[in-house]
Design an enzyme around this catalytic site. Sequence first.
Site: not given
Ligand code: NCD
Ligand code: ZN
Length: 358
Positions: A15-17, A41, A99, A174, A219, A247, A251, A263
């Site tokens: 996740h790179l945001r 996402n 995805k 994951h 998660l 993963d 945040h 999460a």
């Molecule tokens: C991920 C996220 O923050 O985008 N969070 C995580 O707990 N892994 C989403 C995901 O991959 O489930």
């Molecule tokens: Zn993820």
Amino acid sequence: MQALEITTPDDWHLHLRDGALLEAVLPHTSAQFARAIVMPNLIPPVRTAQQAQAYRQRILNALPVRHTFEPLMTCYLTDSTDPNSLSEGFAGGHFIAAKLYPAGATTNSDSGVSHVKHIQAVLERMAEIGMPLLVHGEVTDPDIDVFDREAVFIEQVLSPLHARLPQLKIVFEHVTTADAVDFVRSCASTVAATITTHHLMINRNTIFKGGVRPHYYCLPIAKRECHRQALRAAATSAEGQFFLGTDSAPHLQSFKESACGCAGLFTAPNALSCLAHVFEEETALERLEAFTSLNGPAFYGLPANRTSVRLIKRNTPVAVPKEIMTPDGPIVIFDPQVPLHWHVESPAQVAKRRELCP
Ligand code: NCD
Ligand code: ZN
């Protein structure tokens, strides 16, 4: 001093945001990884080839000079994804995979798929064209215990899906349970799994040690110790169906340390040091490269990277900061709660050293 040189790793789930967060987190990945599968996402999610192209460009724009990094873009599936647009996006090289987030399963998954039956035509098309399906493998039924959601997903969704479309390439992402490891092993080689760094290092006790520890909440949630051991055995086995997907999911600290914390763990900065630590503990350092750098490209039909990273074990532990700063506030870095002694020399540093002493 011990040293180990391996093909530069790729991260097959990241996740790179976007915006300021993207700029702050990306260099921690691009310093050590050559490619990464970038999760879609965002808000709004990356659903079209055009959105993927624009996001890819924002990632490239945020890269530090001298870092070489290839973002591999993914399409966020919804109930209304059109098979034709998806296959055009795949053929045009805009998407490497799609995805599947079960709606409501995790961060920013609200527009996800409400039931796989709604994307049957999409899945059939993906099987036909060889486009991999990346799956967040948890059911969302609130009546199912949060620690059982992955195992129940295998039974209710994944196993029937693989039986129906055995040629569909699936990455069970994951994985956190022995059930998932066993399931993947029982499938044809069209099914693979990614394993994160943190699920190799923590179990569910870590989340509750002395109080609630939001920085270990992700998660799928970490499970019992026996599951962590099964993940370690799979990751260090060199079996081609298992490869790294960190993963890493940053945040802001304020969103993690809240009455309803997000999460996701930010693991990118120390991922390779942690992995070398784990593989050394398992006396499997010679199999680290298969997990981080070889099995993933082989599954996706891509060449392995031609550059290398060097891991050097020193007496002095790696100095990992507690957090990184962003204009929006700090992001806490994953603390494995053990000193890490494996220092990483980046591909650029390895190349430079070779130039100086060929
Ligand atoms: C991920 C996220 O923050 O985008 N969070 C995580 O707990 N892994 C989403 C995901 O991959 O489930
Ligand atoms: Zn993820």
